[in-house]
Design an enzyme around this catalytic site. Structure first.
Site, PDB file in Angstrom:
ATOM      1  N   LYS A 112       0.853  -0.957  -0.160  1.00  0.00           N
ATOM      2  CA  LYS A 112       0.111   0.006  -0.016  1.00  0.00           C
ATOM      3  C   LYS A 112       0.530   1.277   0.468  1.00  0.00           C
ATOM      4  O   LYS A 112       0.290   2.503  -0.749  1.00  0.00           O
ATOM      5  CB  LYS A 112      -1.110   0.324   1.438  1.00  0.00           C
ATOM      6  CG  LYS A 112      -1.782  -0.798   1.325  1.00  0.00           C
ATOM      7  CD  LYS A 112      -3.260  -0.484   0.505  1.00  0.00           C
ATOM      8  CE  LYS A 112      -3.900  -2.079   0.622  1.00  0.00           C
ATOM      9  NZ  LYS A 112      -4.884  -2.127  -0.988  1.00  0.00           N
ATOM     10  N   LYS A 195      -6.304 -12.919 -13.531  1.00  0.00           N
ATOM     11  CA  LYS A 195      -6.983 -13.099 -12.815  1.00  0.00           C
ATOM     12  C   LYS A 195      -8.306 -12.101 -13.160  1.00  0.00           C
ATOM     13  O   LYS A 195      -7.845 -10.830 -13.331  1.00  0.00           O
ATOM     14  CB  LYS A 195      -7.077 -13.693 -11.536  1.00  0.00           C
ATOM     15  CG  LYS A 195      -6.825 -12.243 -10.578  1.00  0.00           C
ATOM     16  CD  LYS A 195      -6.619 -13.021  -9.014  1.00  0.00           C
ATOM     17  CE  LYS A 195      -6.653 -11.434  -7.925  1.00  0.00           C
ATOM     18  NZ  LYS A 195      -7.390 -11.886  -6.820  1.00  0.00           N
ATOM     19  N   LYS A 198     -10.947  -6.021 -10.881  1.00  0.00           N
ATOM     20  CA  LYS A 198     -11.255  -4.867 -10.715  1.00  0.00           C
ATOM     21  C   LYS A 198     -10.549  -4.299 -11.671  1.00  0.00           C
ATOM     22  O   LYS A 198     -10.393  -3.244 -11.270  1.00  0.00           O
ATOM     23  CB  LYS A 198     -11.954  -4.529  -9.707  1.00  0.00           C
ATOM     24  CG  LYS A 198     -13.160  -4.031 -10.560  1.00  0.00           C
ATOM     25  CD  LYS A 198     -14.347  -3.444  -8.698  1.00  0.00           C
ATOM     26  CE  LYS A 198     -15.230  -4.028  -8.328  1.00  0.00           C
ATOM     27  NZ  LYS A 198     -16.357  -4.154  -7.687  1.00  0.00           N
TER      28      LYS A 198
HETATM   29  P1  AMP Z   1     -11.664  -9.255  -3.572  1.00  0.00           P
HETATM   30  O1  AMP Z   1     -13.008  -8.560  -4.150  1.00  0.00           O
HETATM   31  O2  AMP Z   1     -10.270  -9.213  -5.149  1.00  0.00           O
HETATM   32  O3  AMP Z   1     -10.753  -8.947  -2.380  1.00  0.00           O
HETATM   33  O4  AMP Z   1     -12.212 -11.174  -3.614  1.00  0.00           O
HETATM   34  C1  AMP Z   1     -12.407 -11.634  -1.971  1.00  0.00           C
HETATM   35  C2  AMP Z   1     -12.788 -12.628  -2.485  1.00  0.00           C
HETATM   36  O5  AMP Z   1     -13.312 -13.168  -3.710  1.00  0.00           O
HETATM   37  C3  AMP Z   1     -11.559 -13.282  -2.161  1.00  0.00           C
HETATM   38  O6  AMP Z   1     -11.770 -14.630  -0.894  1.00  0.00           O
HETATM   39  C4  AMP Z   1     -10.405 -13.580  -3.858  1.00  0.00           C
HETATM   40  O7  AMP Z   1     -10.282 -14.961  -2.914  1.00  0.00           O
HETATM   41  C5  AMP Z   1     -12.008 -13.639  -3.878  1.00  0.00           C
HETATM   42  N1  AMP Z   1     -11.176 -13.834  -5.692  1.00  0.00           N
HETATM   43  C6  AMP Z   1     -11.517 -11.742  -6.657  1.00  0.00           C
HETATM   44  N2  AMP Z   1     -11.186 -12.457  -7.637  1.00  0.00           N
HETATM   45  C7  AMP Z   1     -10.983 -13.900  -7.654  1.00  0.00           C
HETATM   46  C8  AMP Z   1     -10.548 -14.744  -8.793  1.00  0.00           C
HETATM   47  N3  AMP Z   1     -10.083 -13.970 -10.421  1.00  0.00           N
HETATM   48  N4  AMP Z   1     -10.237 -15.754  -9.189  1.00  0.00           N
HETATM   49  C9  AMP Z   1     -11.017 -17.094  -7.526  1.00  0.00           C
HETATM   50  N5  AMP Z   1     -11.247 -15.776  -6.653  1.00  0.00           N
HETATM   51  C10 AMP Z   1     -11.202 -14.896  -7.053  1.00  0.00           C
END
Ligand code: AMP
Length: 332
Positions: A112, A195, A198
């Protein structure tokens, strides 16, 4: 007695297929086997100074979409972090025994500092203590998080154990990361690299609430290449990513059909992406319908949030009462 699981998600907008397949589907299954607390981490999100409108909108999105995906508010406790002030109180106590040096060494803090050098606030530094408070407030032993969160869980164990040593007891249990399901999927994005996320841009993500038109448009813009150059060749990342997405949302014979065309060098990416778009639309359909139904139902959302806050506070109040007594806050 069922083991306690805690999991939070930072409200940053709508949920995408990565969130769904990587996390939420497991939450839905898990809620019947564990005593689950799923919270929307709006206190954590304050480190980035969202506007009040954005913050409220994002929290609402997550609540609606969690429910639309099948998290059952009567089965698990779904709540908004800021509705449970006991979390902030425990955070304060834990901060008294969290040291600058160790917090500064946290990988996510260092990331960060690099990413937002003009907003290195104390909330960022103490992110691990707030996360520890989220987990310890319910004395949870299992936290469904990925490898990237392992260091935060280590902090949680350190802070819990330090509290226990300081007050000479074994009050807080140790929490460990766990995978509910063996086949953890990583959902790729549409932008050809990495992956679905956002932070890789809106075009990388298919949101659960995306309309059929939006899905078709995003797929038509998904990154491909000039086509296979030899039969049965290894697929380059952008193409492999689209096949991986098809594996997730499409019937097996559709996938096999396009695999065969690719291997024979007869694939037309236009058709391939159209089919993928249609299968995503079919997949998203029922969830999207529920999102639409729930979005306008403020009375129900309020009821769910109140019920969740009440259940979460019952557990949190007990912990805070006991922690206060251990610390030495006593009435005369
Ligand atoms: P985030 O919004 O990126 O903090 O993700 C929230 C949850 O979604 C976390 O548990 C991540 O592991 C899962 N997650 C986010 N993006 C992916 C992705 N592309 N593939 C698998 N899991 C994801």
């Amino acid at each position: 007695m069922k083991e306690t699981v805690v999991s939070g998600i930072r409200p940053t907008g709508q949920l995408h297929l990565g969130n769904y397949f990587g996390a939420v589907t497991n939450f839905v299954k898990m809620q019947y086997d564990y005593n689950c607390f799923f919270f929307i981490a709006d206190l954590h999100s304050l480190t980035t100074h969202p506007t009040p409108q954005d913050l409220h909108g994002y929290v609402r999105h997550v609540l609606v979409e969690y429910l639309a995906c099948g998290i059952n508010p009567d089965e698990s406790t779904i709540y908004i972090q800021s509705d449970v002030p006991e979390v902030a109180e425990l955070y304060l106590y834990l901060n008294m025994n969290a040291y600058m040096g160790e917090l500064e060494r946290s990988t996510s803090f260092k990331d960060k500092v690099r990413a937002q050098p003009d907003n290195i606030n104390a909330g960022l530094l103490t992110y691990p203590t707030l996360m520890a408070a989220d987990i310890l407030i319910h004395k949870a032993v299992k936290v469904p998080v990925g490898k990237d969160q392992e260091q935060h869980l280590e902090f949680t164990r350190t802070f819990g154990n330090r509290f226990n040593r300081l007050y000479n007891n074994d009050y807080f249990p140790e929490a460990f990361a766990f995978n509910y399901s063996d086949n953890l999927v990583k959902v790729p994005g549409l932008d050809g690299k990495g992956k679905m996320s956002k932070s890789n841009g809106e075009g990388s993500c298919i949101y659960l609430a995306d309309s059929p038109e939006v899905i078709r448009k995003k797929l038509s813009r998904a990154v491909t290449d000039g086509g296979p150059l030899t039969e049965n060749q290894v697929k380059p990342e952008p193409i492999q990513n689209l096949f991986d997405l098809m594996k997730i949302v499409s019937p097996a014979d559709t996938l096999a059909h396009f695999e065969e065309l690719y291997n024979k060098m007869a694939i037309r990416y236009g058709d391939f992406k159209k089919q993928l778009a249609e299968d995503m639309i079919v997949f998203n359909g029922p969830i999207r319908e529920r999102i639409e139904g729930l979005s306008g139902d403020s009375d129900y959302l309020r009821k769910v949030a109140e019920q969740g806050a009440e259940k979460a506070r019952e557990s949190a109040r007990k912990t805070i009462r006991e922690v206060r007594a251990l610390i030495g806050f006593k009435s005369f």
